[in-house]
Design an enzyme around this catalytic site. Structure first.
Site, PDB file in Angstrom:
ATOM      1  N   ASP A  82      14.345  63.754  35.675  1.00  0.00           N
ATOM      2  CA  ASP A  82      15.710  63.608  35.519  1.00  0.00           C
ATOM      3  C   ASP A  82      16.294  64.268  33.886  1.00  0.00           C
ATOM      4  OD1 ASP A  82      18.395  62.507  34.512  1.00  0.00           O
ATOM      5  OD2 ASP A  82      18.239  60.995  36.043  1.00  0.00           O
ATOM      6  N   SER A 125      29.033  54.507  31.236  1.00  0.00           N
ATOM      7  CA  SER A 125      29.626  54.485  32.534  1.00  0.00           C
ATOM      8  C   SER A 125      28.495  54.401  33.593  1.00  0.00           C
ATOM      9  CB  SER A 125      30.406  55.530  32.641  1.00  0.00           C
ATOM     10  OG  SER A 125      29.805  56.682  32.904  1.00  0.00           O
ATOM     11  N   ASN A 126      27.210  54.391  33.053  1.00  0.00           N
ATOM     12  CA  ASN A 126      26.039  54.413  34.131  1.00  0.00           C
ATOM     13  C   ASN A 126      25.713  53.107  34.338  1.00  0.00           C
ATOM     14  OD1 ASN A 126      24.487  56.903  32.805  1.00  0.00           O
ATOM     15  ND2 ASN A 126      25.885  57.247  34.249  1.00  0.00           N
ATOM     16  N   CYS A 161      29.461  60.760  41.793  1.00  0.00           N
ATOM     17  CA  CYS A 161      29.954  59.552  41.628  1.00  0.00           C
ATOM     18  C   CYS A 161      31.038  59.295  40.451  1.00  0.00           C
ATOM     19  CB  CYS A 161      28.850  58.479  41.097  1.00  0.00           C
ATOM     20  SG  CYS A 161      27.625  58.130  42.300  1.00  0.00           S
TER      21      CYS A 161
END
Ligand code: ZN
Length: 250
Positions: A61, A68-69, A185
């Site tokens: 990653d 906001s995660n 998302c």
């Protein structure tokens, strides 16, 4: 591959399972698994795979933790906003289980580097957030002969399935999404526990496949978190699929 006394104690509830047993635990310990995406799905997959006792866990990653995660990624803390996700996720896994070797790869996986990044893995779990990445990962897994668990969750819908040879993820999706991030998302939203549930299910498919508990390939499991129900569909192979099929004659 032998298990130490500490491992025998740690995995005691696995070892007494008739369908899993010491042999399943040893297979899991011998396995290298790559998890793509330390996001919502990864937050379900990574702790489950580490706790279950996979031998080597590689986390790929290139993102940083964003505030906001946090509503769907409980492996990260509020004071870790702005830090590298792959490194934090690897530390989280190591803290759960010191018998797991963890590797953090701070790279964005794409069609150009997927084979190099995934070569040598025994299984890949893809929890990335867009079709272009998922297709690149699927194509690399087909080329390398690696079984793939592909998992996704957006809004109130989740999907997860094991792919081994034909049919592949590209047979299911087709060729239309290679260049689009069409289900992000950030734009569409997602209910916090949904990707964790899908990630937990993905870990179950992965552990079952590695331990030889039964074959579930070629089936897509769909979770509707609006009406609350699971269903499974069997995916047909595309005989002309450019990743897993017989190449069409011009
Ligand atoms: Zn295919």
């Amino acid at each position: 591959m032998t298990l130490s006394d500490q491992e025998l104690e740690r995995y005691a509830r696995h070892i007494v399972l008739p369908k899993f047993g010491g042999a399943g635990q040893q297979r899991l310990k011998a396995a290298s698994v790559a998890v793509i995406g330390a996001g919502g799905v990864g937050s379900g997959v990574i702790p489950a795979m580490a706790a279950a006792g996979v031998g080597k866990l590689t986390i790929i990653d290139n993102d940083l933790v964003d505030r906001s995660n946090l509503h769907r990624q409980p492996i990260f803390r509020d004071d870790e906003v702005g830090s590298e996700k792959a490194k934090l996720a690897a530390q989280f896994a190591m803290a759960i289980n010191p018998h797991v070797e963890t590797v953090a790869r701070e790279r964005r996986i794409d069609a150009d580097n997927a084979r190099e990044l995934l070569d040598g893995q025994d299984l890949v779990v893809d929890g990335s957030d867009n079709f272009a990445t998922r297709l690149a990962v699927s194509d690399a897994c087909i080329a390398l002969g690696i079984p793939l668990v592909s998992a996704a969750a957006v809004q109130l819908q989740g999907q997860v399935g094991l792919f081994r040879g034909q049919p592949c993820f590209r047979c299911f999706v087709g060729d239309a999404f290679d260049s689009e991030d069409c289900d992000n998302c950030a734009e569409l939203g997602v209910l916090g526990p949904l990707p964790l549930t899908i990630g937990g299910f993905a870990a179950m498919l992965a552990v079952r496949a590695i331990a030889g508990m039964g074959e579930d390939a070629g089936k897509l499991h769909l979770l509707d978190a609006d009406q609350m129900g699971w269903r499974a569909i069997r995916l047909p192979a595309d005989p002309g699929c450019r990743a897993c099929g017989v190449p069409r004659r011009p």
